[in-house]
Write an enzyme that holds these catalytic residues in place. Sequence first.
Site, PDB file in Angstrom:
ATOM      1  N   CYS A  18       6.393  -6.726   7.586  1.00 14.46           N
ATOM      2  CA  CYS A  18       7.389  -5.973   8.540  1.00 14.46           C
ATOM      3  C   CYS A  18       7.826  -6.829   9.579  1.00 14.46           C
ATOM      4  O   CYS A  18       7.141  -7.517  10.248  1.00 14.46           O
ATOM      5  CB  CYS A  18       6.735  -4.565   9.015  1.00 14.46           C
ATOM      6  SG  CYS A  18       7.688  -3.454  10.305  1.00 14.46           S
ATOM      7  N   CYS A  68       5.708  -3.864  15.987  1.00 11.96           N
ATOM      8  CA  CYS A  68       5.180  -2.520  17.008  1.00 11.96           C
ATOM      9  C   CYS A  68       3.726  -2.730  17.148  1.00 11.96           C
ATOM     10  O   CYS A  68       3.009  -3.135  16.213  1.00 11.96           O
ATOM     11  CB  CYS A  68       5.393  -1.332  16.120  1.00 11.96           C
ATOM     12  SG  CYS A  68       7.286  -0.887  15.788  1.00 11.96           S
ATOM     13  N   CYS A  74       0.838  -0.793  15.314  1.00 14.70           N
ATOM     14  CA  CYS A  74       0.888  -0.649  14.004  1.00 14.70           C
ATOM     15  C   CYS A  74       0.158  -1.750  13.250  1.00 14.70           C
ATOM     16  O   CYS A  74       0.671  -3.040  13.522  1.00 14.70           O
ATOM     17  CB  CYS A  74       2.220  -0.472  13.597  1.00 14.70           C
ATOM     18  SG  CYS A  74       2.576  -0.286  11.811  1.00 14.70           S
ATOM     19  N   CYS A  82       3.418   8.777   0.946  1.00 16.97           N
ATOM     20  CA  CYS A  82       3.927   7.878   2.053  1.00 16.97           C
ATOM     21  C   CYS A  82       4.122   6.433   1.318  1.00 16.97           C
ATOM     22  O   CYS A  82       3.457   5.706   0.798  1.00 16.97           O
ATOM     23  CB  CYS A  82       2.784   7.634   2.883  1.00 16.97           C
ATOM     24  SG  CYS A  82       3.470   6.495   4.386  1.00 16.97           S
ATOM     25  N   CYS A 113      -1.397   7.098   9.852  1.00 14.76           N
ATOM     26  CA  CYS A 113      -0.433   6.780  10.532  1.00 14.76           C
ATOM     27  C   CYS A 113      -0.436   5.320  11.178  1.00 14.76           C
ATOM     28  O   CYS A 113      -1.381   5.331  12.174  1.00 14.76           O
ATOM     29  CB  CYS A 113       0.244   7.570  11.307  1.00 14.76           C
ATOM     30  SG  CYS A 113       1.978   7.065  12.118  1.00 14.76           S
ATOM     31  N   GLU A 162       0.878  -1.095  -0.052  1.00 21.80           N
ATOM     32  CA  GLU A 162      -0.007  -0.080  -0.005  1.00 21.80           C
ATOM     33  C   GLU A 162       0.786   1.335   0.065  1.00 21.80           C
ATOM     34  O   GLU A 162       1.786   1.264   0.484  1.00 21.80           O
ATOM     35  CB  GLU A 162      -1.067   0.218   1.258  1.00 21.80           C
ATOM     36  CG  GLU A 162      -2.360  -1.001   0.933  1.00 21.80           C
ATOM     37  CD  GLU A 162      -2.959  -0.851   2.238  1.00 21.80           C
ATOM     38  OE1 GLU A 162      -4.249  -1.282   2.052  1.00 21.80           O
ATOM     39  OE2 GLU A 162      -2.811  -0.346   3.400  1.00 21.80           O
TER      40      GLU A 162
END
Length: 343
Positions: free
Chosen positions: A113, A117, A120, A106, A334, A93
Amino acid sequence: MKKNIKNYDLDNLKEELKLIGEKPFRAEQIFKWIYQDKASSFDEMTNLSLELRKKLDENYTLGNFKIVHKLVSVDGTKKYLFDLQDGERNLIESVLMEYHHGYTICVSSQIGCKMGCKFCASTGIPFSRSLEPGEIVEQLLAIEKDCNIKISNIVFMGIGEPLDNFENVMESIKIVNNPKGLNIGARHISISTSGIVPRIYELADKHMQCTLSVSLHSSNNKTRSSMMPINNCYPIEELMEACKYYISKTNKRISFEYALAKDNNDNLEDAKDLVKLLKGMLAHVNLIPINKIDDGKYTKSTNENIIKFRDYLNDHGIVATIRRELGSDIAAACGQLRKQNLK
């Protein structure tokens, strides 16, 4: 396997063309077709001979993405789901945001990943691989072509940890920075990291003019480790030493990202600790009202607390601003990217 021609910066493309018996000056022509004229195929490069176009098509690919889905927010933010067309059905994305100063993209740097975190949504994506330089750059090209716009700013804050894909991210910056290509200045590029300390030192030694954004989110190791497992590997003390080294080498301000979660890291004591941690550093604190994600344990701090937190930092010599919330209605804000294959 054909090579992705977008993986090469201009100098490397000149060397690559020598390997197929072509003059280096052809690289500048090809570079212009790709990054200024937005050519989708080698056949469109009409000032190249038919023989050269055929040779390019036999040896290289332009690495074009397919837009699987596009969502548009009420605030104009656009979120793209791309198929990388790599034969593996890999999806990423990217988000386009419009500000008064122009368009910002972005970009993602990895498929999935590793950082884990807790706030996220990308944590829920199994890591597949890092993106190649051309795959990072193609996010800009595909969106510019789709919207018929010129992107002026890049933030490496999408899916993945940019400093975990260090070499490819650096190479992609060389490509977009080239005046004969996209011509986006380094000062208009921001690289975000969860805190991979060795790479911060390496980035500092490159003396680049990009902005470094460090995801901090707490001033104490216990809270930060509960939010960001990487803190168990590189605790705050080591991270701060790396940040101070970066500032000393580049003389550039670091942007510290701080996502405010209710009853977790958003009270006055947290603000006081943050002031102590950053006092005397060339720093800016970007306060982020934390965004809700599926199965997430954190909720957004109250507006009252967010404003009090900001005001306390500013009153005690730490420049702090509250990030404008964009695209939350389409899960483009975010921490919300997760390559959803929406129908």
